[in-house]
Design a protein around this motif. Structure first.
Motif, PDB file in Angstrom:
ATOM      1  N   LYS A 105       0.836  -1.187   0.000  1.00  0.00           N
ATOM      2  CA  LYS A 105       0.000   0.000   0.000  1.00  0.00           C
ATOM      3  C   LYS A 105       0.878   1.246   0.000  1.00  0.00           C
ATOM      4  O   LYS A 105       2.111   1.151   0.037  1.00  0.00           O
ATOM      5  N   HIS A 106       0.232   2.410  -0.057  1.00  0.00           N
ATOM      6  CA  HIS A 106       0.972   3.668  -0.184  1.00  0.00           C
ATOM      7  C   HIS A 106       1.914   3.897   0.998  1.00  0.00           C
ATOM      8  O   HIS A 106       3.030   4.379   0.832  1.00  0.00           O
ATOM      9  N   GLN A 107       1.474   3.539   2.206  1.00  0.00           N
ATOM     10  CA  GLN A 107       2.286   3.800   3.386  1.00  0.00           C
ATOM     11  C   GLN A 107       3.500   2.887   3.479  1.00  0.00           C
ATOM     12  O   GLN A 107       4.485   3.234   4.120  1.00  0.00           O
ATOM     13  N   GLY A 108       3.439   1.704   2.868  1.00  0.00           N
ATOM     14  CA  GLY A 108       4.559   0.774   2.955  1.00  0.00           C
ATOM     15  C   GLY A 108       4.101  -0.659   2.739  1.00  0.00           C
ATOM     16  O   GLY A 108       3.061  -0.920   2.133  1.00  0.00           O
ATOM     17  N   ILE A 109       4.875  -1.597   3.256  1.00  0.00           N
ATOM     18  CA  ILE A 109       4.640  -3.025   3.077  1.00  0.00           C
ATOM     19  C   ILE A 109       4.406  -3.652   4.446  1.00  0.00           C
ATOM     20  O   ILE A 109       5.176  -3.411   5.380  1.00  0.00           O
ATOM     21  N   GLU A 110       3.357  -4.455   4.570  1.00  0.00           N
ATOM     22  CA  GLU A 110       3.078  -5.110   5.833  1.00  0.00           C
ATOM     23  C   GLU A 110       2.654  -6.553   5.597  1.00  0.00           C
ATOM     24  O   GLU A 110       2.337  -6.956   4.468  1.00  0.00           O
ATOM     25  N   VAL A 111       2.653  -7.340   6.658  1.00  0.00           N
ATOM     26  CA  VAL A 111       2.307  -8.749   6.569  1.00  0.00           C
ATOM     27  C   VAL A 111       0.811  -8.910   6.346  1.00  0.00           C
ATOM     28  O   VAL A 111      -0.002  -8.168   6.904  1.00  0.00           O
ATOM     29  N   ASP A 112       0.446  -9.868   5.519  1.00  0.00           N
ATOM     30  CA  ASP A 112      -0.964 -10.182   5.286  1.00  0.00           C
ATOM     31  C   ASP A 112      -1.563 -10.736   6.579  1.00  0.00           C
ATOM     32  O   ASP A 112      -1.078 -11.713   7.134  1.00  0.00           O
ATOM     33  N   HIS A 113      -2.630 -10.102   7.055  1.00  0.00           N
ATOM     34  CA  HIS A 113      -3.218 -10.493   8.334  1.00  0.00           C
ATOM     35  C   HIS A 113      -3.835 -11.886   8.296  1.00  0.00           C
ATOM     36  O   HIS A 113      -3.983 -12.533   9.334  1.00  0.00           O
ATOM     37  N   THR A 114      -4.192 -12.373   7.106  1.00  0.00           N
ATOM     38  CA  THR A 114      -4.720 -13.737   7.021  1.00  0.00           C
ATOM     39  C   THR A 114      -3.639 -14.765   7.311  1.00  0.00           C
ATOM     40  O   THR A 114      -3.947 -15.901   7.687  1.00  0.00           O
TER      41      THR A 114
END
Length: 302
Positions: A105-114
């Protein structure tokens, strides 16, 4: 499949002989062959407005008004090489999406919550059998009781495992900051960069346990090993940016000052000479605390 190569893929059935029109993904090197083709097709677009991994394609735009132009460029390239996309698997005009198991996403990269749903939904132990993994932390003559302290600890562990820092993408023209740390049985590293607000943002973090002869290294050699480990894993970052190394001691000077280089030191010297690394003492910054934490909580390897 190239027309002249189709007959090379022939196989027999009791009644007919068949040839493949397209490369079968069951072949061992099919994925690598397809990836090379995609890199050749989108070579001038990769890491600018296109990211590609095998058959996963992401078309990205920094500004909303540029997105249609980027889509048109990619579609024209696909049409030129006669590649087709499944419209049921496509999504257009989204501000975030999944790519390689991560949320972009625009803010950055994060782990998929699923991916961490199993951790979040993990129930507390309710019987002695489920408590056995925890009972090794207790003395043998003391019965294990699930009390309020255990409940709070279990809740804290779940929260820690299900949360991760928001990772950013590197900004061109700005140097990177590499924090490294070495403990008795593990090493860790954190790659960061100052964003447009002049605040450090994590780009990548990694750690691992020491194995075999590595456990006998002296502290400075462990620090050298942590640097080499980070370079090997983050080579694509290190080659494109100037790197400011933050550690308690300077591993580069240690390796370069050796009058005679043998074994691992010789290999490390050849590796370190390929990159622009500037050492900064750790006492002037607070960031090494993160690298220390990663080294204290390594990822176990076989």
């Amino acid at each position: 499949m190239s027309p002249e190569d189709k007959e090379l893929t022939a196989f027999c059935t009791p009644k007919r002989i068949y040839c493949y029109k397209v490369i079968p993904f069951g072949l061992k090197n099919a994925g690598a062959t397809y990836q090379r083709a995609m890199q050749k097709i989108f070579g001038d677009m990769l890491h600018k407005n296109v990211e590609c991994y095998i058959d996963d394609l992401v078309i990205k735009s920094k500004r909303r008004e540029d997105h249609l132009k980027d889509l048109r460029m990619v579609f024209n390239r696909l049409r030129k090489y006669q590649l087709k996309m499944n419209p049921l698997k496509c999504a257009f005009g989204i501000t975030l999406g999944k790519f390689l198991g991560l949320i972009i996403k625009h803010q950055g990269i994060e782990v998929d919550h699923t991916k961490i749903k199993a951790i979040r939904d993990m129930a507390e132990p309710r019987n002695l059998r489920r408590c056995q993994p925890f009972s090794r932390l207790m003395k043998k003559d003391v019965p294990f009781v699930w009390d309020e302290a255990c409940h709070n600890a279990f809740k804290s562990i779940k929260k820690y495992l299900s949360s991760s820092p928001l990772l950013g993408a590197p900004i061109r023209g700005k140097s990177l900051i590499l924090y490294i740390a070495a403990q008795e049985r593990s090493i860790g590293a954190l790659l960061a960069q100052k964003n447009e607000s002049h605040k450090e943002q994590a780009l990548y973090y990694l750690s691992r346990s020491l194995t075999g002869p590595e456990l006998n290294y002296i502290p400075i050699e462990m620090t050298c090993l942590a640097l080499v480990f980070a370079i090997q894993k983050l080579r694509h970052y290190m080659q494109a940016f100037t790197v400011h190394l933050i550690a308690r001691v300077d591993p580069v000077s240690y390796v370069m000052s050796k009058p005679v280089l043998t074994g691992c030191l010789a290999k490390w010297t050849l590796l370190l000479n390929q990159y622009e690394i500037i050492y900064t003492p750790a006492k002037t910054v607070k960031g090494p605390a993160v690298a220390d934490f990663l080294a204290d909580h390594p990822i176990l390897i076989d």
